[in-house]
Motif scaffolding. Structure first.
Motif, short mmCIF file in Angstrom:
data_model
loop_
_atom_site.label_atom_id
_atom_site.label_comp_id
_atom_site.label_asym_id
_atom_site.label_seq_id
_atom_site.Cartn_x
_atom_site.Cartn_y
_atom_site.Cartn_z
N ASN A 121 0.86 -1.18 0.00
CA ASN A 121 0.00 0.00 0.00
C ASN A 121 0.90 1.23 0.00
OD1 ASN A 121 -1.76 2.20 0.66
ND2 ASN A 121 -3.24 0.74 1.46
N ASP A 123 0.33 4.33 -0.91
CA ASP A 123 -0.24 5.61 -0.47
C ASP A 123 -0.11 5.77 1.05
OD1 ASP A 123 -0.89 6.35 -3.03
OD2 ASP A 123 -3.01 5.84 -2.87
N VAL A 124 -0.42 4.71 1.79
CA VAL A 124 -0.28 4.77 3.25
C VAL A 124 1.17 5.01 3.64
CG1 VAL A 124 -0.47 3.44 5.40
CG2 VAL A 124 -2.33 3.38 3.73
N GLU A 152 -8.55 -0.11 8.34
CA GLU A 152 -9.43 0.56 7.40
C GLU A 152 -9.53 2.06 7.69
OE1 GLU A 152 -10.79 -0.58 4.64
OE2 GLU A 152 -9.76 -2.49 5.00
N LYS A 158 -6.70 3.81 6.04
CA LYS A 158 -6.90 3.95 4.59
C LYS A 158 -7.80 5.14 4.29
CE LYS A 158 -6.30 -0.99 3.63
NZ LYS A 158 -6.96 -2.24 3.14
N ILE A 159 -8.82 5.35 5.12
CA ILE A 159 -9.72 6.50 4.94
C ILE A 159 -8.97 7.80 5.18
CG2 ILE A 159 -11.76 7.66 5.85
CD1 ILE A 159 -12.90 4.86 6.46
N THR A 166 -5.84 8.29 4.84
CA THR A 166 -4.91 8.47 3.72
C THR A 166 -5.61 9.08 2.52
OG1 THR A 166 -3.56 6.60 4.47
CG2 THR A 166 -3.29 7.30 2.18
N GLU A 167 -6.79 8.59 2.22
CA GLU A 167 -7.56 9.13 1.10
C GLU A 167 -7.89 10.61 1.32
OE1 GLU A 167 -11.01 6.72 0.65
OE2 GLU A 167 -9.90 4.94 -0.03
N ASN A 168 -8.14 10.99 2.56
CA ASN A 168 -8.54 12.36 2.87
C ASN A 168 -7.39 13.35 2.92
OD1 ASN A 168 -11.26 11.61 3.07
ND2 ASN A 168 -11.15 11.26 5.28
N TYR A 169 -6.20 12.86 3.32
CA TYR A 169 -5.11 13.80 3.63
C TYR A 169 -3.88 13.69 2.74
CZ TYR A 169 -7.52 15.12 7.96
OH TYR A 169 -8.44 15.59 8.87
N LEU A 170 -3.70 12.61 2.00
CA LEU A 170 -2.45 12.43 1.27
C LEU A 170 -2.17 13.59 0.31
CD1 LEU A 170 0.07 10.85 0.53
CD2 LEU A 170 -1.30 9.49 -1.06
N GLY A 171 -3.18 14.00 -0.44
CA GLY A 171 -2.98 15.05 -1.42
C GLY A 171 -2.48 16.35 -0.81
#
Length: 205
Positions: free
Chosen positions: A133, A135-136, A176, A179-180, A182-187
């Motif tokens: 993974n 992104d994480v 999980e 993962k959420i 990561t989706e919210n903050y990675l960018g």
């Protein structure tokens, strides 16, 4: 001048002239070093097997420059770890080079008190080799990097990342909720890293 030895992670290599290479690397104490490897493109005995490549963890035998800020002369190199798994996967390689780019912009010549930066680099590269993974792991690295640099203050959502060793990022990615996050903050965090390394003045082009 007598020879010295040390362990380094190679950050960058630059062709210089017809056969020489300039190698930029971070040492175990976190300081940045520049070496000239004379005739490196011709010498298979001293620098064979593609040893002078970014990502490689190596041992160097070298001589200091005769003047301040002069490049060190690299005499021999031995491979300690090549992170082969990273080179064999495009996504892993992209993440590994992202890590090197971040570190190269903040590492400083003569800084002997930033071993945390070397350790973060090495542990992250090892995690990249094993991760599925990306992104994480990328968010994990970015937060550790920015926090160490004093760019961000601790927020509640960051706690699992900052309290977890980068080497345990695989276990972190199984959650999980992570993962959420990561989706919210990675960018936004990745953009913050990009902005920071552009303004970091390490004299490292």
């Amino acid at each position: 001048m007598s020879e010295k030895q040390g362990r380094f992670i190679i950050l960058k290599k630059i062709k210089y002239g017809e056969a020489d290479l300039i190698i930029q690397a971070i040492s175990v104490d976190g300081s940045r070093h520049s070496f000239i490897a004379k005739s490196a493109l011709k010498s298979k005995k001293r620098f064979g097997g593609g040893i002078l490549e970014p990502l490689h963890y190596v041992g160097f035998t070298y001589k200091e420059g005769s003047a301040a800020h002069q490049m060190k002369t690299l005499n021999e190199a031995t491979l300690i770890e090549d992170f082969k798994d990273i080179r064999e996967d495009y996504d892993k390689l992209e993440l590994g080079l992202f890590v090197l780019n971040c570190v190269s912009h903040v590492s400083l010549e003569g800084d002997q008190s930033s071993d945390f930066l070397f350790n973060l680099t090495g542990h992250t590269l090892r995690a990249v080799s094993q991760s599925k993974n990306y992104d994480v792991l990328k968010l994990h690295f970015c937060l550790k990097f920015l926090y160490q640099q004093g760019v961000i203050s601790l927020e509640t959502w960051m706690t699992p990342f900052l309290k977890t060793n980068i080497s345990d990022s695989i276990q972190l990615a199984e959650d999980e909720n992570i993962k959420i996050i990561t989706e919210n903050y990675l960018g936004s965090i990745e953009s913050l890293v990009a902005q920071y390394i552009k303004t970091a003045d390490a004299g490292f082009a």
